[in-house]
Write a protein that holds these residues in place. Sequence first.
Motif, PDB file in Angstrom:
ATOM      1  N   LYS A  29       0.848  -1.181   0.000  1.00 28.27           N
ATOM      2  CA  LYS A  29       0.000   0.000   0.000  1.00 28.27           C
ATOM      3  C   LYS A  29       0.888   1.237   0.000  1.00 28.27           C
ATOM      4  CE  LYS A  29      -4.299  -1.701   1.045  1.00 28.27           C
ATOM      5  NZ  LYS A  29      -5.642  -1.175   0.768  1.00 28.27           N
ATOM      6  N   ALA A  30       0.238   2.381  -0.014  1.00 30.36           N
ATOM      7  CA  ALA A  30       1.011   3.614   0.063  1.00 30.36           C
ATOM      8  C   ALA A  30       1.804   3.638   1.359  1.00 30.36           C
ATOM      9  CB  ALA A  30       0.071   4.825   0.003  1.00 30.36           C
ATOM     10  N   LEU A  38      -5.469   7.460  -1.329  1.00 31.28           N
ATOM     11  CA  LEU A  38      -4.639   6.433  -1.974  1.00 31.28           C
ATOM     12  C   LEU A  38      -5.148   5.040  -1.637  1.00 31.28           C
ATOM     13  CD1 LEU A  38      -1.061   7.909  -1.371  1.00 31.28           C
ATOM     14  CD2 LEU A  38      -2.376   7.954  -3.492  1.00 31.28           C
ATOM     15  N   LEU A  47      -4.096   2.867  -4.674  1.00 33.95           N
ATOM     16  CA  LEU A  47      -2.875   3.446  -5.229  1.00 33.95           C
ATOM     17  C   LEU A  47      -1.772   3.444  -4.183  1.00 33.95           C
ATOM     18  CD1 LEU A  47      -4.506   6.604  -6.861  1.00 33.95           C
ATOM     19  CD2 LEU A  47      -3.909   4.478  -8.031  1.00 33.95           C
ATOM     20  N   ARG A  48      -0.545   3.253  -4.637  1.00 34.01           N
ATOM     21  CA  ARG A  48       0.592   3.374  -3.729  1.00 34.01           C
ATOM     22  C   ARG A  48       1.102   4.813  -3.692  1.00 34.01           C
ATOM     23  NH1 ARG A  48       4.238  -1.371  -6.087  1.00 34.01           N
ATOM     24  NH2 ARG A  48       3.316  -0.474  -7.977  1.00 34.01           N
ATOM     25  N   THR A  49       1.124   5.457  -4.857  1.00 39.25           N
ATOM     26  CA  THR A  49       1.535   6.865  -4.946  1.00 39.25           C
ATOM     27  C   THR A  49       0.640   7.566  -5.955  1.00 39.25           C
ATOM     28  OG1 THR A  49       3.096   6.594  -6.783  1.00 39.25           O
ATOM     29  CG2 THR A  49       3.926   6.152  -4.553  1.00 39.25           C
ATOM     30  N   ASP A  67       1.630   8.987  -8.520  1.00 39.90           N
ATOM     31  CA  ASP A  67       2.153   8.726  -9.862  1.00 39.90           C
ATOM     32  C   ASP A  67       1.433   7.572 -10.546  1.00 39.90           C
ATOM     33  OD1 ASP A  67       3.995  10.779  -9.683  1.00 39.90           O
ATOM     34  OD2 ASP A  67       5.568   9.496  -8.845  1.00 39.90           O
ATOM     35  N   GLU A  68       0.661   6.787  -9.793  1.00 44.00           N
ATOM     36  CA  GLU A  68      -0.082   5.676 -10.380  1.00 44.00           C
ATOM     37  C   GLU A  68      -1.455   6.105 -10.908  1.00 44.00           C
ATOM     38  OE1 GLU A  68      -0.262   2.470  -7.582  1.00 44.00           O
ATOM     39  OE2 GLU A  68       1.849   1.963  -7.843  1.00 44.00           O
ATOM     40  N   LEU A  69      -1.791   7.389 -10.777  1.00 43.12           N
ATOM     41  CA  LEU A  69      -3.028   7.883 -11.360  1.00 43.12           C
ATOM     42  C   LEU A  69      -2.996   7.713 -12.878  1.00 43.12           C
ATOM     43  CD1 LEU A  69      -3.428  11.211  -9.344  1.00 43.12           C
ATOM     44  CD2 LEU A  69      -5.037   9.296  -9.303  1.00 43.12           C
ATOM     45  N   PRO A  70      -4.113   7.384 -13.513  1.00 42.30           N
ATOM     46  CA  PRO A  70      -4.126   7.195 -14.978  1.00 42.30           C
ATOM     47  C   PRO A  70      -3.720   8.469 -15.711  1.00 42.30           C
ATOM     48  CG  PRO A  70      -6.142   6.348 -13.967  1.00 42.30           C
ATOM     49  CD  PRO A  70      -5.415   7.110 -12.897  1.00 42.30           C
ATOM     50  N   VAL A  87      -1.200  10.305 -15.725  1.00 46.36           N
ATOM     51  CA  VAL A  87      -0.829  11.337 -14.764  1.00 46.36           C
ATOM     52  C   VAL A  87       0.030  12.436 -15.381  1.00 46.36           C
ATOM     53  CG1 VAL A  87       1.175  10.028 -13.922  1.00 46.36           C
ATOM     54  CG2 VAL A  87       0.106  11.760 -12.466  1.00 46.36           C
TER      55      VAL A  87
END
Length: 210
Positions: free
Chosen positions: A70-71, A163, A168-170, A172-175, A177
Amino acid sequence: MIQCTNALLKIAQRFNAGEKQRAKRRVPAGTKELSPNEFARATESEIAAALEQLRIEYIQEQRAFQIVEKAEGCQLVTDPAFARWVRQLFPAPKPARLTAPALETLAIIAYRQPITRADVEAVRGVTIDGVLQTLMERGLVKISGRAEVPGRPLLYETTQFFLDHFGLRTLDELPNVEELRTRHLPVARSAAGIGDAGRPGSPTPATTES
């Protein structure tokens, strides 16, 4: 090493290699089992390797739980294969879904954070007071500070729970981004007195949304 990591993982909501240093400081002086010991001397990379070994062992032994990343760390969670039984034993009220306006507002904040309310409203073309309040009550958005512009309006950003909620872990994993972070979007008019409480000088959108 494996046993110590396993024990800490089971009592913590989330665990990462940095937790090892804090755990060492909590060990009472003179405790023969843990000070000094293999765990107290372990590096963060060794802890990470122990977590990975435990993850593989849980899968091979077909345990009812598993380690997921996880984050900011790892978490021990129930295997999804047993979800329906867990739900029957621990029923929870189904959370209300976010409305389309709330999701749109949350997306803008997620991709452009930290961001002022006025800038979000400039993109959406409506006031977002009610929507923003809902997102904060749900724990998805929080105040992160104030912008260094006239009026010093509040800045908003997503939370750790955001998150976790979206897996999401960070950020930066947003689609898409990189594309959406750099795409040109409307911004609030720069004027003295812009703020988050309707101060003079704030742009006034044509419609209101709740």
